[in-house]
Design a protein around this motif. Sequence first.
Motif, PDB file in Angstrom:
ATOM      1  N   ASP A 262       0.830  -1.216   0.000  1.00  0.00           N
ATOM      2  CA  ASP A 262       0.000   0.000   0.000  1.00  0.00           C
ATOM      3  C   ASP A 262       0.861   1.262   0.000  1.00  0.00           C
ATOM      4  N   LEU A 263       1.953   1.235   0.741  1.00  0.00           N
ATOM      5  CA  LEU A 263       2.866   2.384   0.742  1.00  0.00           C
ATOM      6  C   LEU A 263       3.430   2.631  -0.656  1.00  0.00           C
ATOM      7  N   LEU A 264       3.785   1.565  -1.331  1.00  0.00           N
ATOM      8  CA  LEU A 264       4.344   1.694  -2.678  1.00  0.00           C
ATOM      9  C   LEU A 264       3.298   2.214  -3.659  1.00  0.00           C
ATOM     10  N   ARG A 265       2.074   1.737  -3.527  1.00  0.00           N
ATOM     11  CA  ARG A 265       1.006   2.192  -4.424  1.00  0.00           C
ATOM     12  C   ARG A 265       0.666   3.668  -4.184  1.00  0.00           C
ATOM     13  N   ALA A 266       0.778   4.110  -2.947  1.00  0.00           N
ATOM     14  CA  ALA A 266       0.360   5.473  -2.599  1.00  0.00           C
ATOM     15  C   ALA A 266       1.333   6.540  -3.092  1.00  0.00           C
ATOM     16  N   GLN A 267       2.593   6.181  -3.314  1.00  0.00           N
ATOM     17  CA  GLN A 267       3.588   7.179  -3.734  1.00  0.00           C
ATOM     18  C   GLN A 267       3.449   7.445  -5.236  1.00  0.00           C
ATOM     19  N   SER A 268       3.960   8.593  -5.670  1.00  0.00           N
ATOM     20  CA  SER A 268       3.857   8.970  -7.087  1.00  0.00           C
ATOM     21  C   SER A 268       5.202   9.425  -7.649  1.00  0.00           C
ATOM     22  N   ASP A 269       6.301   9.087  -6.956  1.00  0.00           N
ATOM     23  CA  ASP A 269       7.617   9.554  -7.389  1.00  0.00           C
ATOM     24  C   ASP A 269       8.256   8.650  -8.436  1.00  0.00           C
ATOM     25  N   VAL A 270       7.863   7.392  -8.482  1.00  0.00           N
ATOM     26  CA  VAL A 270       8.543   6.455  -9.367  1.00  0.00           C
ATOM     27  C   VAL A 270       7.560   5.365  -9.791  1.00  0.00           C
ATOM     28  N   ASN A 271       7.767   4.815 -10.982  1.00  0.00           N
ATOM     29  CA  ASN A 271       6.968   3.680 -11.438  1.00  0.00           C
ATOM     30  C   ASN A 271       7.274   2.461 -10.574  1.00  0.00           C
ATOM     31  N   TYR A 272       6.312   1.556 -10.489  1.00  0.00           N
ATOM     32  CA  TYR A 272       6.524   0.397  -9.627  1.00  0.00           C
ATOM     33  C   TYR A 272       5.821  -0.826 -10.193  1.00  0.00           C
ATOM     34  N   ALA A 273       6.231  -1.962  -9.677  1.00  0.00           N
ATOM     35  CA  ALA A 273       5.569  -3.236  -9.968  1.00  0.00           C
ATOM     36  C   ALA A 273       5.610  -4.062  -8.698  1.00  0.00           C
ATOM     37  N   ILE A 274       4.527  -4.775  -8.423  1.00  0.00           N
ATOM     38  CA  ILE A 274       4.444  -5.651  -7.256  1.00  0.00           C
ATOM     39  C   ILE A 274       4.260  -7.078  -7.742  1.00  0.00           C
ATOM     40  N   VAL A 275       5.165  -7.949  -7.365  1.00  0.00           N
ATOM     41  CA  VAL A 275       5.115  -9.353  -7.787  1.00  0.00           C
ATOM     42  C   VAL A 275       4.905 -10.211  -6.548  1.00  0.00           C
ATOM     43  N   ARG A 276       3.788 -10.910  -6.509  1.00  0.00           N
ATOM     44  CA  ARG A 276       3.509 -11.803  -5.388  1.00  0.00           C
ATOM     45  C   ARG A 276       3.952 -13.216  -5.767  1.00  0.00           C
ATOM     46  N   VAL A 277       4.878 -13.747  -4.996  1.00  0.00           N
ATOM     47  CA  VAL A 277       5.461 -15.062  -5.288  1.00  0.00           C
ATOM     48  C   VAL A 277       4.820 -16.100  -4.370  1.00  0.00           C
ATOM     49  N   PRO A 278       4.004 -16.999  -4.930  1.00  0.00           N
ATOM     50  CA  PRO A 278       3.352 -17.996  -4.076  1.00  0.00           C
ATOM     51  C   PRO A 278       4.314 -19.076  -3.581  1.00  0.00           C
ATOM     52  N   ARG A 279       5.341 -19.413  -4.410  1.00  0.00           N
ATOM     53  CA  ARG A 279       6.145 -20.564  -4.019  1.00  0.00           C
ATOM     54  C   ARG A 279       7.520 -20.494  -4.668  1.00  0.00           C
ATOM     55  N   LEU A 280       8.495 -21.056  -3.938  1.00  0.00           N
ATOM     56  CA  LEU A 280       9.853 -21.155  -4.463  1.00  0.00           C
ATOM     57  C   LEU A 280      10.280 -22.611  -4.396  1.00  0.00           C
ATOM     58  N   TRP A 281      10.700 -23.159  -5.529  1.00  0.00           N
ATOM     59  CA  TRP A 281      11.242 -24.506  -5.567  1.00  0.00           C
ATOM     60  C   TRP A 281      12.762 -24.437  -5.618  1.00  0.00           C
TER      61      TRP A 281
END
Length: 293
Positions: A262-281
């Motif tokens: 939410d903090l990242l989404r609320a800012q407007s200084d830089v482009n962003y991407a959020i990647v949710r990783v369900p699992r690591l093998w």
Amino acid sequence: MAAHTSLQAVFLLAAALQACDAFLAPGRLPLKHSAARGAALGRPGSRGLLAKEGGDAATQPRWRGPGDPTKEIKVYKPSLGDDIVDDLTGKRFGNGWAFYGERERLKDKDYDALAKEAEEAAMYRPERPDSVLVLGATGKVGEWITLKILENDVNTRIMARNFDKAEAQFGRDGSNLDIYVGDVKSVDDLDNACEDAKAVVFCAGARIPFGADSFENVDVGGMKNLLEIVKRYPSIKRIIMISSEGDYGIGGGLKTRRQAEDLLRAQSDVNYAIVRVPRLWERPGREKMVKIE
């Protein structure tokens, strides 16, 4: 016999000069990193600067640039005693002056200037420009991401609390990537690592709900610090946050991860991407796969 005695006396004098030089010139002993670190990028007096001993810690300059500020670098500084020994050695082994050259001790050298030049050369450490900074690179997901970035021939830097562990994973500092010592909980450490970076991958994460390294301090506090630093460096064009699909560690952590998102989404200084990783093998041979949905 007299000539032999005279030669011995000269060698003893040279040895005495070297001994005195060792006490008078601290450069003969291990030195801390100096302001020459990273000078190639035109940051006079800032990169590679280690806080001086004594005085108020709050007013002392902090270490800048990659590398481990706690490690010492041995610097050899030219001295008159060494030149005397070189001259005697060249003469003793029959190297005529036509081949050996002018006597070193007669060249009217500025040993202070030569010592400073030797120190700057030893401390010099260029940095990779336009790098992608990975926070949390020594973790499982962070390691996988860092290796993928390197595979694509992208200049890479990481920030790690444990410098030796980072070198064990990715090679010596400066060989494959630049290693910065720091913690996402420290604004100053992030400021050092973010300078001149072009993107930041935030995959630092806590494993416990309490203490200095709690979910709140690392996930939320770390993101707040990063967003504050990004405002200082317009070179950073994007933040990629590696989040999770579910709880992890002891006592969860999903709530604080969502707060960081939410903090990242609320800012407007830089482009962003959020990647949710369900699992690591992790396959045999340390091959890793990340599932992304």
